[in-house]
Motif scaffolding. Structure first.
Motif, PDB file in Angstrom:
ATOM      1  N   ILE A   1     -34.681 -43.672  62.806  1.00  0.00           N
ATOM      2  CA  ILE A   1     -34.923 -44.725  62.626  1.00  0.00           C
ATOM      3  C   ILE A   1     -33.623 -45.369  62.001  1.00  0.00           C
ATOM      4  N   GLN A   2     -33.259 -46.600  62.061  1.00  0.00           N
ATOM      5  CA  GLN A   2     -32.120 -47.062  61.562  1.00  0.00           C
ATOM      6  C   GLN A   2     -32.264 -48.601  60.953  1.00  0.00           C
ATOM      7  N   ASP A   3     -31.631 -48.912  59.659  1.00  0.00           N
ATOM      8  CA  ASP A   3     -31.611 -50.185  59.372  1.00  0.00           C
ATOM      9  C   ASP A   3     -30.075 -50.574  59.022  1.00  0.00           C
ATOM     10  N   ALA A   4     -29.926 -51.633  58.342  1.00  0.00           N
ATOM     11  CA  ALA A   4     -28.506 -52.103  58.113  1.00  0.00           C
ATOM     12  C   ALA A   4     -27.739 -51.228  56.865  1.00  0.00           C
ATOM     13  N   THR A   5     -28.596 -50.284  56.383  1.00  0.00           N
ATOM     14  CA  THR A   5     -27.816 -49.497  55.420  1.00  0.00           C
ATOM     15  C   THR A   5     -27.756 -47.848  55.886  1.00  0.00           C
ATOM     16  N   GLY A   6     -28.295 -47.425  57.058  1.00  0.00           N
ATOM     17  CA  GLY A   6     -28.075 -46.286  57.593  1.00  0.00           C
ATOM     18  C   GLY A   6     -29.202 -45.854  58.314  1.00  0.00           C
TER      19      GLY A   6
ATOM     20  N   GLY B   1     -37.888 -49.396  59.672  1.00  0.00           N
ATOM     21  CA  GLY B   1     -36.547 -49.265  60.298  1.00  0.00           C
ATOM     22  C   GLY B   1     -36.600 -49.571  62.172  1.00  0.00           C
ATOM     23  N   THR B   2     -35.628 -49.480  62.782  1.00  0.00           N
ATOM     24  CA  THR B   2     -35.730 -49.629  64.097  1.00  0.00           C
ATOM     25  C   THR B   2     -35.643 -48.159  64.943  1.00  0.00           C
ATOM     26  N   VAL B   3     -36.277 -47.753  65.829  1.00  0.00           N
ATOM     27  CA  VAL B   3     -36.281 -46.561  66.278  1.00  0.00           C
ATOM     28  C   VAL B   3     -34.890 -46.610  67.194  1.00  0.00           C
ATOM     29  N   SER B   4     -34.220 -45.644  67.097  1.00  0.00           N
ATOM     30  CA  SER B   4     -32.827 -45.399  67.614  1.00  0.00           C
ATOM     31  C   SER B   4     -32.836 -44.404  68.841  1.00  0.00           C
ATOM     32  N   TYR B   5     -33.657 -43.522  68.657  1.00  0.00           N
ATOM     33  CA  TYR B   5     -33.726 -42.367  69.783  1.00  0.00           C
ATOM     34  C   TYR B   5     -34.770 -41.418  69.290  1.00  0.00           C
TER      35      TYR B   5
ATOM     36  N   VAL C   1     -40.674 -50.200  63.334  1.00  0.00           N
ATOM     37  CA  VAL C   1     -41.652 -49.555  63.040  1.00  0.00           C
ATOM     38  C   VAL C   1     -41.539 -49.591  61.297  1.00  0.00           C
ATOM     39  N   THR C   2     -43.050 -49.363  60.757  1.00  0.00           N
ATOM     40  CA  THR C   2     -43.285 -49.077  59.345  1.00  0.00           C
ATOM     41  C   THR C   2     -43.689 -47.654  59.418  1.00  0.00           C
ATOM     42  N   LEU C   3     -43.445 -46.906  58.859  1.00  0.00           N
ATOM     43  CA  LEU C   3     -44.026 -45.633  58.484  1.00  0.00           C
ATOM     44  C   LEU C   3     -43.872 -44.811  57.055  1.00  0.00           C
ATOM     45  N   SER C   4     -44.907 -43.889  57.001  1.00  0.00           N
ATOM     46  CA  SER C   4     -44.745 -43.209  55.782  1.00  0.00           C
ATOM     47  C   SER C   4     -44.944 -41.662  56.029  1.00  0.00           C
ATOM     48  N   GLY C   5     -44.161 -41.186  55.130  1.00  0.00           N
ATOM     49  CA  GLY C   5     -44.212 -39.687  54.854  1.00  0.00           C
ATOM     50  C   GLY C   5     -43.337 -39.170  53.640  1.00  0.00           C
ATOM     51  N   VAL C   6     -42.855 -37.991  53.621  1.00  0.00           N
ATOM     52  CA  VAL C   6     -42.417 -37.289  52.513  1.00  0.00           C
ATOM     53  C   VAL C   6     -40.788 -37.032  52.801  1.00  0.00           C
ATOM     54  N   LYS C   7     -39.934 -37.575  51.790  1.00  0.00           N
ATOM     55  CA  LYS C   7     -38.476 -37.360  52.103  1.00  0.00           C
ATOM     56  C   LYS C   7     -38.267 -36.069  51.768  1.00  0.00           C
ATOM     57  N   THR C   8     -37.563 -35.418  52.632  1.00  0.00           N
ATOM     58  CA  THR C   8     -37.120 -34.008  52.300  1.00  0.00           C
ATOM     59  C   THR C   8     -35.535 -33.717  52.860  1.00  0.00           C
ATOM     60  N   ILE C   9     -35.202 -32.367  52.746  1.00  0.00           N
ATOM     61  CA  ILE C   9     -34.013 -32.199  53.625  1.00  0.00           C
ATOM     62  C   ILE C   9     -34.265 -30.953  54.446  1.00  0.00           C
ATOM     63  N   TYR C  10     -33.935 -31.195  55.782  1.00  0.00           N
ATOM     64  CA  TYR C  10     -34.258 -29.899  56.690  1.00  0.00           C
ATOM     65  C   TYR C  10     -32.964 -29.659  57.343  1.00  0.00           C
TER      66      TYR C  10
ATOM     67  N   THR D   1     -20.753 -40.077  56.711  1.00  0.00           N
ATOM     68  CA  THR D   1     -21.566 -41.196  55.912  1.00  0.00           C
ATOM     69  C   THR D   1     -22.394 -41.715  57.128  1.00  0.00           C
ATOM     70  N   TYR D   2     -21.957 -41.588  58.393  1.00  0.00           N
ATOM     71  CA  TYR D   2     -22.779 -42.034  59.625  1.00  0.00           C
ATOM     72  C   TYR D   2     -23.791 -41.045  60.158  1.00  0.00           C
ATOM     73  N   LEU D   3     -24.234 -39.859  59.387  1.00  0.00           N
ATOM     74  CA  LEU D   3     -25.169 -39.236  59.606  1.00  0.00           C
ATOM     75  C   LEU D   3     -26.685 -39.862  60.049  1.00  0.00           C
ATOM     76  N   ASN D   4     -27.027 -39.685  61.278  1.00  0.00           N
ATOM     77  CA  ASN D   4     -28.052 -40.184  61.778  1.00  0.00           C
ATOM     78  C   ASN D   4     -28.347 -41.467  62.062  1.00  0.00           C
ATOM     79  N   GLU D   5     -26.999 -42.024  62.440  1.00  0.00           N
ATOM     80  CA  GLU D   5     -27.052 -43.279  62.859  1.00  0.00           C
ATOM     81  C   GLU D   5     -26.552 -43.332  64.549  1.00  0.00           C
ATOM     82  N   MET D   6     -26.691 -44.268  65.066  1.00  0.00           N
ATOM     83  CA  MET D   6     -26.267 -44.608  66.648  1.00  0.00           C
ATOM     84  C   MET D   6     -24.824 -44.878  66.672  1.00  0.00           C
ATOM     85  N   LEU D   7     -24.075 -44.125  67.136  1.00  0.00           N
ATOM     86  CA  LEU D   7     -22.545 -44.277  67.300  1.00  0.00           C
ATOM     87  C   LEU D   7     -21.978 -44.413  68.739  1.00  0.00           C
ATOM     88  N   TYR D   8     -20.912 -44.923  69.100  1.00  0.00           N
ATOM     89  CA  TYR D   8     -20.317 -45.133  70.386  1.00  0.00           C
ATOM     90  C   TYR D   8     -19.004 -44.682  70.332  1.00  0.00           C
ATOM     91  N   PHE D   9     -18.466 -43.628  71.093  1.00  0.00           N
ATOM     92  CA  PHE D   9     -17.219 -43.015  71.273  1.00  0.00           C
ATOM     93  C   PHE D   9     -16.676 -43.328  72.562  1.00  0.00           C
TER      94      PHE D   9
END
Length: 222
Positions: free
Chosen positions: A64-69, A52-56, A86-95, A135-143
């Motif tokens: 990170i963000q891609d076309a799906t979220g 994904g692409t680093v947004s912040y 970036v390409t990265l590896s890790g463990v998916k979880t909820i924090y 549904t926009y959680l963790n995405e870059m937005l503009y207000f």
């Protein structure tokens, strides 16, 4: 999903064609990864590799963000720059209510393009939900054209809030966003990542991502 080039011998067995060869004869031209939306849907504690692409970037937290979220990542940021692919590896979880890639380790980073913030209203963001979360959680937005509504001092830091007249949301730890620069009542446009902590939505970003359209009058403060 990987794209490859293959050298092989075309064989047949019981009227079924097959290719025979060895691993050295396969060349990867484009490696496939799950989308961020697919990673979010995975069970917790699943080991993943995603692109994904680093947004912040905020210390050990980065998004990170891609076309799906978008998704929060926690780990060594390795000097990441916003806009890098970036390409990265890790463990998916909820924090604290947010899908996250924990122990995120960057495998590859390369030049990318800046994430384009999607223009929305605060009301739209909160109204469009899945499983109770935007549904926009963790995405870059503009207000555009929101108002600085108040500042809250919790003793450790001062948090500014913005509103669209009905919905109010915090700008969490935005260094440089102070009441003398952005008085209550100021009309501003804000680019930010929509984050969540303990089921409370917040906006993450920096002072450079705020544009003042109309500055409020601090003498009118109640």
């Amino acid at each position: 999903g990987s794209k490859v080039s293959v050298k092989a011998v075309l064989a047949i067995y019981n009227e079924t064609l097959q290719l025979r060869g060895r691993v050295e004869w396969i060349e990867v031209t484009e490696k496939g990864y799950p989308t961020i939306a697919e990673v979010i849907a995975m069970a917790d504690e699943t080991e993943v590799t995603v692109q994904g692409t680093v947004s912040y970037v905020a210390g050990s937290n980065f998004w990170i963000q891609d076309a799906t979220g978008g998704i929060l990542c926690y780990g060594k940021n390795n000097g990441l720059v916003e806009g890098e692919l970036v390409t990265l590896s890790g463990v998916k979880t909820i924090y604290k209510g947010s899908p996250e890639i924990n122990n995120a380790t960057v495998v590859v980073k390369e030049v990318g393009t800046e994430v384009v913030a999607e223009p929305l209203s605060l009301s739209e963001v909160l109204a469009d939900t899945i499983n109770g979360y935007s549904t926009y959680l963790n995405e870059m937005l503009y207000f555009e054209g929101v108002e600085v509504s108040r500042y809250e001092d919790n003793g450790s830091y001062i948090t500014p809030y913005i509103t669209d007249g009905g919905i109010e949301i915090a700008l969490y730890k935005w260094d440089g966003v102070t009441e003398d620069k952005f008085p209550v009542g100021s009309k501003v446009s804000v680019k930010a990542v929509l984050a969540i902590y303990d089921e409370t939505l917040q906006l993450r970003g920096r002072v450079e991502w705020i544009e003042v359209a109309e500055k409020g009058d601090p003498t009118l403060k109640e």
